[in-house]
Design a protein around this motif. Structure first.
Motif, PDB file in Angstrom:
ATOM      1  N   PRO A 137     100.291  76.299  29.851  1.00  0.00           N
ATOM      2  CA  PRO A 137     101.252  77.238  29.194  1.00  0.00           C
ATOM      3  C   PRO A 137     102.277  77.685  30.034  1.00  0.00           C
ATOM      4  O   PRO A 137     101.956  77.988  31.229  1.00  0.00           O
ATOM      5  CB  PRO A 137     100.181  78.646  28.839  1.00  0.00           C
ATOM      6  CG  PRO A 137      99.044  78.238  29.618  1.00  0.00           C
ATOM      7  CD  PRO A 137      98.874  76.717  29.960  1.00  0.00           C
ATOM      8  N   GLU A 138     103.402  78.217  29.389  1.00  0.00           N
ATOM      9  CA  GLU A 138     104.313  78.843  30.396  1.00  0.00           C
ATOM     10  C   GLU A 138     103.883  80.323  30.800  1.00  0.00           C
ATOM     11  O   GLU A 138     103.407  80.943  29.959  1.00  0.00           O
ATOM     12  CB  GLU A 138     105.835  78.520  29.429  1.00  0.00           C
ATOM     13  CG  GLU A 138     106.400  77.480  29.472  1.00  0.00           C
ATOM     14  CD  GLU A 138     107.582  77.397  28.544  1.00  0.00           C
ATOM     15  OE1 GLU A 138     107.730  78.419  28.044  1.00  0.00           O
ATOM     16  OE2 GLU A 138     108.233  76.332  28.597  1.00  0.00           O
ATOM     17  N   GLN A 139     104.336  80.541  31.946  1.00  0.00           N
ATOM     18  CA  GLN A 139     103.932  81.860  32.330  1.00  0.00           C
ATOM     19  C   GLN A 139     105.334  82.705  32.626  1.00  0.00           C
ATOM     20  O   GLN A 139     106.418  82.299  33.089  1.00  0.00           O
ATOM     21  CB  GLN A 139     103.461  81.839  33.895  1.00  0.00           C
ATOM     22  CG  GLN A 139     101.999  80.968  33.640  1.00  0.00           C
ATOM     23  CD  GLN A 139     101.456  81.088  35.224  1.00  0.00           C
ATOM     24  OE1 GLN A 139     101.842  81.609  35.985  1.00  0.00           O
ATOM     25  NE2 GLN A 139     100.376  80.175  35.057  1.00  0.00           N
ATOM     26  N   PHE A 140     105.254  83.979  32.036  1.00  0.00           N
ATOM     27  CA  PHE A 140     106.543  84.913  32.204  1.00  0.00           C
ATOM     28  C   PHE A 140     106.102  86.152  32.922  1.00  0.00           C
ATOM     29  O   PHE A 140     104.890  86.449  32.872  1.00  0.00           O
ATOM     30  CB  PHE A 140     106.762  85.141  30.751  1.00  0.00           C
ATOM     31  CG  PHE A 140     107.578  83.860  30.214  1.00  0.00           C
ATOM     32  CD1 PHE A 140     109.000  83.672  30.003  1.00  0.00           C
ATOM     33  CD2 PHE A 140     106.794  83.086  29.223  1.00  0.00           C
ATOM     34  CE1 PHE A 140     109.363  82.676  29.483  1.00  0.00           C
ATOM     35  CE2 PHE A 140     107.079  81.876  28.608  1.00  0.00           C
ATOM     36  CZ  PHE A 140     108.597  81.891  28.611  1.00  0.00           C
ATOM     37  N   THR A 141     107.110  86.837  33.357  1.00  0.00           N
ATOM     38  CA  THR A 141     106.803  88.190  33.786  1.00  0.00           C
ATOM     39  C   THR A 141     108.052  89.214  33.263  1.00  0.00           C
ATOM     40  O   THR A 141     109.022  88.597  32.972  1.00  0.00           O
ATOM     41  CB  THR A 141     106.904  88.387  35.136  1.00  0.00           C
ATOM     42  OG1 THR A 141     106.613  89.605  35.891  1.00  0.00           O
ATOM     43  CG2 THR A 141     108.392  88.023  35.809  1.00  0.00           C
ATOM     44  N   THR A 142     107.542  90.238  32.963  1.00  0.00           N
ATOM     45  CA  THR A 142     108.516  91.384  32.460  1.00  0.00           C
ATOM     46  C   THR A 142     109.049  92.467  33.325  1.00  0.00           C
ATOM     47  O   THR A 142     108.208  93.029  33.936  1.00  0.00           O
ATOM     48  CB  THR A 142     108.055  92.030  31.119  1.00  0.00           C
ATOM     49  OG1 THR A 142     107.858  90.712  30.132  1.00  0.00           O
ATOM     50  CG2 THR A 142     108.938  92.887  30.693  1.00  0.00           C
ATOM     51  N   ILE A 143     110.010  92.575  33.323  1.00  0.00           N
ATOM     52  CA  ILE A 143     110.653  93.842  34.455  1.00  0.00           C
ATOM     53  C   ILE A 143     111.331  94.719  33.715  1.00  0.00           C
ATOM     54  O   ILE A 143     112.269  94.600  32.871  1.00  0.00           O
ATOM     55  CB  ILE A 143     111.466  93.226  35.710  1.00  0.00           C
ATOM     56  CG1 ILE A 143     110.919  92.024  36.630  1.00  0.00           C
ATOM     57  CG2 ILE A 143     112.044  94.352  36.291  1.00  0.00           C
ATOM     58  CD1 ILE A 143     111.802  91.586  37.608  1.00  0.00           C
ATOM     59  N   ILE A 158     114.333  99.392  28.127  1.00  0.00           N
ATOM     60  CA  ILE A 158     115.029  98.150  28.510  1.00  0.00           C
ATOM     61  C   ILE A 158     114.053  97.147  29.546  1.00  0.00           C
ATOM     62  O   ILE A 158     113.672  97.756  30.464  1.00  0.00           O
ATOM     63  CB  ILE A 158     116.285  98.498  29.231  1.00  0.00           C
ATOM     64  CG1 ILE A 158     117.002  99.724  28.326  1.00  0.00           C
ATOM     65  CG2 ILE A 158     117.059  97.633  29.698  1.00  0.00           C
ATOM     66  CD1 ILE A 158     118.300 100.540  29.048  1.00  0.00           C
ATOM     67  N   ALA A 159     113.902  96.095  29.031  1.00  0.00           N
ATOM     68  CA  ALA A 159     113.010  94.963  29.946  1.00  0.00           C
ATOM     69  C   ALA A 159     113.713  93.734  29.928  1.00  0.00           C
ATOM     70  O   ALA A 159     114.432  93.032  28.768  1.00  0.00           O
ATOM     71  CB  ALA A 159     111.720  94.909  29.353  1.00  0.00           C
TER      72      ALA A 159
END
Length: 403
Positions: free
Chosen positions: A123-129, A103-104
């Motif tokens: 570029p767009e930047q994302f982070t995943t938790i 589950i992220a």
């Protein structure tokens, strides 16, 4: 000696005629199959066209008593069963894949913006938790069943699996979409629904309205499927829903071993005898009892049985569903006083249109509580349809004209 040319030509002509006749026969035989194969169910074809194509498989003039027609009719349940089987296989596959997925949540840190003097944006930047399952389940507990089914389960396979965790399904009622307004739900499909693993720890159920009739057998089956059930709500009113009888209310009390609350008992076909037998079957387990008078009214005899058999009662409610008939009202104010005196764990008393209760009876109850002090738990008396009420902090009787 060879045949004359004329005879050979006649023979070939006869053979060609036989072959043509056989081809025509095969074509006629295969025409319905070709018609069925040409049907495109994804297009705008109507159910009538499909039915017409199926009827071409039968001899002309066939009725439903014909053996061929019976075979065709028997095929439809097999088709439905196969579709259900495919749905179950797909659901198990989705759950299996969802169990292996984490589950992220993916969050956007920056938006793509152009650099000064350059045309290309950054570029767009994302982070995943990544969330532990127990944390995500804690969040989902703020949602009701309808939101779990119609929103959460549609996001992805891992969310689908999590939305079916039994700890999220401690109750099943109209907030979960269990209404049966379409009247397509019968007792067989309802029991299949309750057999799902997600309802293994169900503690509260409200029976859906409309055309879902309980029986002693179905109650017994429900009790085996829901061993942890604590609250049984009838979910019916005087005009719709299942009309339970005395034997049914007693069966509910006897079969659900952990039951402590029976709500919305409609005295349509349930008499005071049924209420008495139910109270005796529940005994000290019963903590919450709510009754609606309709065809039958609650009487002192049944209330006395409740007081003597259910000393741990915490909530008692009695209302009239509609109208009032003094000829049927055998519930006295003295009976209500005796209930409060014998059920000292009673915390909430709700009465509507039990008109033999007077202001003097209420004052007697409050005096008894005041003198008993900590021996009585009663802290709320909700009266509806009376010229007086009982206010809280402290408990006191007040005429409505003075409010």
């Amino acid at each position: 000696m060879s045949k004359p040319p004329a005879k050979r030509a006649a023979k070939r002509k006869a053979e060609d005629a036989i072959a043509s006749a056989m081809d025509a026969s095969n074509a006629a035989r295969n025409a319905p199959n070709a018609l069925l194969a040409s049907l495109d169910l994804s297009s705008s074809i109507s159910s009538r066209n499909i039915a017409d194509a199926l009827l071409t498989l039968l001899p002309e003039g066939t009725t439903k008593q014909h053996p061929s027609a019976k075979k065709l009719a028997k095929a439809f349940p097999l088709v439905i069963a196969e579709l259900d089987n495919r749905s179950n296989i797909l659901a198990r596959k989705s759950e299996s894949e969802g169990q292996s997925a984490q589950i992220a949540f993916r969050f956007q840190l920056t938006e793509g913006v152009g650099k000064q003097g350059e045309g290309d944006p950054e570029p767009e930047q994302f982070t995943t938790i990544q969330f532990p399952e127990e944390t995500f389940v804690g969040i989902l507990k703020f949602l009701n069943g309808r939101e779990l089914v119609n929103t959460v389960s549609l996001v992805c396979k891992s969310w689908l699996v999590t939305s079916r965790i039994p700890s999220l399904w401690t109750k099943l009622d109209d907030s979960c979409g269990l209404t049966n307004k379409s009247r397509k739900l019968n007792m067989t499909t309802f029991l299949k629904l309750l057999a799902r693993p997600q309802f293994a720890f169900l503690k509260r159920i409200m029976m859906p309205h409309h055309s879902l009739q309980l029986s002693k057998t179905s109650i017994s089956k429900m009790a085996k499927l829901l061993p942890h059930l604590e609250t049984f709500e009838m979910g019916s009113t005087w005009s719709t829903g299942p009309k339970l009888k005395d034997e049914h209310i007693v069966a509910i009390a006897e079969n659900f071993t952990k039951l402590n609350a029976i709500i919305n008992i409609e005295m349509w076909h349930i008499s005071n005898t049924g209420i008495t037998n139910m109270a005796q079957a529940m005994g000290g387990k019963l903590l919450d009892l709510r009754i609606n008078g309709s065809i039958y009214y609650l009487a002192d005899s049944a209330l006395s049985a409740i007081a003597s058999s259910c000393p741990n009662l915490k909530t008692f409610q009695y209302k009239l569903s509609w109208g009032y008939s003094a000829a049927k009202d055998y519930l006295s104010g003295r009976g209500i006083v005796n209930l409060c005196a014998r059920c000292r764990h009673l915390e909430t008393l709700v009465l509507k249109d039990a008109r033999n209760l007077t202001k003097e009876h209420c004052e007697e109850i409050l005096t008894m509580i005041k003198e008993g002090d900590e021996d009585f738990a009663l802290r709320k008396i909700d009266l509806q349809g009376y010229p007086f009420s009982v206010k809280e902090h402290p408990l006191r009787v007040v005429d409505k004209e003075t409010l």
